[in-house]
Design a protein around this motif. Structure first.
Motif, PDB file in Angstrom:
ATOM      1  N   THR A 131      -4.678  -1.988   3.540  1.00 37.50           N
ATOM      2  CA  THR A 131      -5.111  -0.593   3.602  1.00 37.50           C
ATOM      3  C   THR A 131      -5.476  -0.159   2.183  1.00 37.50           C
ATOM      4  O   THR A 131      -6.600   0.208   1.899  1.00 37.50           O
ATOM      5  CB  THR A 131      -3.986   0.317   4.126  1.00 37.50           C
ATOM      6  OG1 THR A 131      -2.809   0.054   3.372  1.00 37.50           O
ATOM      7  CG2 THR A 131      -3.727   0.074   5.594  1.00 37.50           C
ATOM      8  N   ALA A 190     -14.081  -3.048   3.040  1.00 31.93           N
ATOM      9  CA  ALA A 190     -12.835  -2.376   2.676  1.00 31.93           C
ATOM     10  C   ALA A 190     -12.321  -1.535   3.846  1.00 31.93           C
ATOM     11  O   ALA A 190     -13.103  -0.879   4.538  1.00 31.93           O
ATOM     12  CB  ALA A 190     -13.062  -1.498   1.456  1.00 31.93           C
ATOM     13  N   TRP A 191     -11.011  -1.564   4.018  1.00 26.86           N
ATOM     14  CA  TRP A 191     -10.369  -0.829   5.097  1.00 26.86           C
ATOM     15  C   TRP A 191     -10.736   0.650   5.050  1.00 26.86           C
ATOM     16  O   TRP A 191     -10.862   1.240   3.978  1.00 26.86           O
ATOM     17  CB  TRP A 191      -8.845  -0.975   4.979  1.00 26.86           C
ATOM     18  CG  TRP A 191      -8.073  -0.274   6.049  1.00 26.86           C
ATOM     19  CD1 TRP A 191      -7.812  -0.715   7.309  1.00 26.86           C
ATOM     20  CD2 TRP A 191      -7.437   1.009   5.935  1.00 26.86           C
ATOM     21  NE1 TRP A 191      -7.054   0.201   7.988  1.00 26.86           N
ATOM     22  CE2 TRP A 191      -6.812   1.278   7.181  1.00 26.86           C
ATOM     23  CE3 TRP A 191      -7.344   1.965   4.928  1.00 26.86           C
ATOM     24  CZ2 TRP A 191      -6.102   2.452   7.425  1.00 26.86           C
ATOM     25  CZ3 TRP A 191      -6.644   3.136   5.178  1.00 26.86           C
ATOM     26  CH2 TRP A 191      -6.033   3.368   6.412  1.00 26.86           C
ATOM     27  N   THR A 192     -10.936   1.218   6.215  1.00 33.22           N
ATOM     28  CA  THR A 192     -11.222   2.643   6.296  1.00 33.22           C
ATOM     29  C   THR A 192     -10.421   3.235   7.448  1.00 33.22           C
ATOM     30  O   THR A 192     -10.090   2.528   8.408  1.00 33.22           O
ATOM     31  CB  THR A 192     -12.741   2.908   6.518  1.00 33.22           C
ATOM     32  OG1 THR A 192     -12.906   4.147   7.215  1.00 33.22           O
ATOM     33  CG2 THR A 192     -13.382   1.806   7.358  1.00 33.22           C
ATOM     34  N   ILE A 214      -9.919   7.691   4.209  1.00 27.89           N
ATOM     35  CA  ILE A 214     -10.732   6.915   3.244  1.00 27.89           C
ATOM     36  C   ILE A 214     -11.685   5.991   3.990  1.00 27.89           C
ATOM     37  O   ILE A 214     -11.518   5.719   5.135  1.00 27.89           O
ATOM     38  CB  ILE A 214      -9.923   6.090   2.217  1.00 27.89           C
ATOM     39  CG1 ILE A 214      -9.187   4.926   2.864  1.00 27.89           C
ATOM     40  CG2 ILE A 214      -8.994   6.963   1.419  1.00 27.89           C
ATOM     41  CD1 ILE A 214      -8.788   3.849   1.879  1.00 27.89           C
TER      42      ILE A 214
END
Ligand SMILES: [Zn+2]
Lengths: 250, 155
Positions: free
Chosen positions: B51, B86-88, B155
């Motif tokens: 995360t 990338a994790w969102t 995010i």
């Protein structure tokens, strides 16, 4: 030592040293919320360190790991900018230090997402989201403290005056920077100075703080030539476990 | 492994039962950190993504996945970590989002601020801190019921 390795050490060491400085606030920050915020920011930075130094170790291909690079190098092998290694002094200086760093790190990492080196681009893509959040908080806190009481304003001005001569090093291109720019790995740091300056001016003006006139710039951190006397003390604390019990693992 | 027809769907289902170590009300699948499952003969490969890059829960998540799959008889497991994409928070499952609110954590909002108090549903809210008990959360307070609550950062 390859230029790419050198470049990766700079990225990793900036994050590691600033991350350690932030972590020094754990348990002693002025308010619980700030304590948690600083610890979480430190955590993000240490996480980014693992990515950068992990890749650096692969590039070096000498059998070292990210842990070896973090805990078994001496001060002169560190490649962080001097600004991140100065002592915390007070909460104001810590936040000003983080702000000056974040204001650079956001455009820098944004540019690195387009790096010709896929791994660099990946690490930057992951890290830039965290950096943007850090900048949001550090800029707002600098404004809140600068535009606060006479005492907090004076402390922030003192912090800024102290840190200012360390900011020049961020943008002083050297041979490694030239090599990285030529290979399309990273832009020249100097090319981001204007963007950085804009963020600084906006924030300082909202914070009722005055940008120092001095153009004198300390240097020597990014090349490892001349660190401040503070880095060694910091490493003594940070590395004590690996120094006392080499190869200890969780 | 007794069965020779282990399917990817089966592995996903097992992973649905692995709780997130810090927010145990949702699974690691709900959290969106499991990015891929592939099964070849009896070898299972699970790809996970952090995360936040420094999230201390990641090593625990990896261990929990290993343990859970070992219990189901998986002997050949490869756990791969990837950071891109990338994790969102867009990857949180709808089920996970509903569970977060019931648990008392305001789910992420594109606007960057919580929509309502997870306790009394009031919209009179104030931010306490940009960070909360874990890197993925911020600290907010409801000015109606006065309860503090975690907000899952977007995010
Ligand atoms: Zn409420």
């Amino acid at each position: 030592m390859s230029q790419l390795f050198e470049f990766l050490l700079r990225q990793g060491d900036n994050a590691l040293v600033l991350g350690h400085r932030m972590s020094e606030w754990c348990g002693v920050a002025p308010a619980l919320e700030e304590d948690i915020a600083l610890a979480n920011t430190a955590l993000d930075l240490i996480g980014q360190t693992q990515l950068w130094l992990g890749y650096a170790a692969e590039v070096e291909a000498a059998g070292r790991t990210a842990n070896d690079l973090a805990f078994r190098r001496d001060a002169y092998d560190f490649r962080n900018m001097l600004m991140v290694e100065v002592p915390n002094e007070d909460f104001g200086r810590t936040l000003m230090q983080q702000f000056c760093f974040d204001a650079f790190q956001v455009p820098w990492l944004t540019a690195l997402t387009a790096s010709s080196d896929t791994r660099v681009a990946e690490i930057a893509t992951k890290s830039v989201k965290e950096a943007a959040y850090h900048l949001d908080r550090s800029a707002k806190t600098v404004i809140a403290l600068g535009d606060g009481t006479a005492e907090s304003n004076a402390r922030m001005q003192t912090a800024l005056d102290y840190l200012w001569p360390y900011t020049g090093e961020i943008f002083a291109d050297d041979a490694t920077d030239q090599a990285m720019a030529k290979a399309g790995v990273a832009p020249l740091p100097s090319s981001l100075k204007e963007t950085w300056q804009k963020t600084i001016v906006q924030t300082l003006s909202a914070a009722d703080l005055t940008q120092p006139d001095s153009t004198f710039a300390h240097s020597g951190g990014r090349s490892g030539m001349r660190h401040t006397e503070h880095l060694g003390h910091m490493l003594a604390t940070m590395q004590v476990l690996q120094r006392s019990y080499p190869s200890a693992v969780w | 492994m007794t069965s020779k027809t282990l399917s990817e769907a089966q592995v996903w289902q097992w992973l649905e039962d692995v709780p997130d170590p810090e927010i145990p009300v949702i699974s690691v699948v709900d959290l969106g950190v499991v990015r891929d499952v592939s099964v070849k003969d009896e070898a299972v490969r699970v790809t996970i993504t952090p995360t936040y890059s420094g999230c201390p829960a990641m090593s625990v998540i990896a261990m929990d996945i290993e343990t859970a799959l070992a219990k189901q008889g998986v002997t050949q497991l490869e756990l791969k970590t990837q950071i891109v994409p990338a994790w969102t928070t867009d990857w949180l499952s709808a089920k996970g989002i509903a569970k977060l609110e019931t648990y008392g954590i305001a789910p992420p909002q594109a606007a960057g601020v919580p929509k309502r108090c997870p306790h009394c549903k009031s919209q009179a809210l104030e931010k306490v801190s940009q960070f909360g008990s874990t890197p993925c959360k911020a600290q907010w307070r409801c000015t109606d019921c006065l309860e503090p609550f975690d907000y899952f950062k977007c995010i």
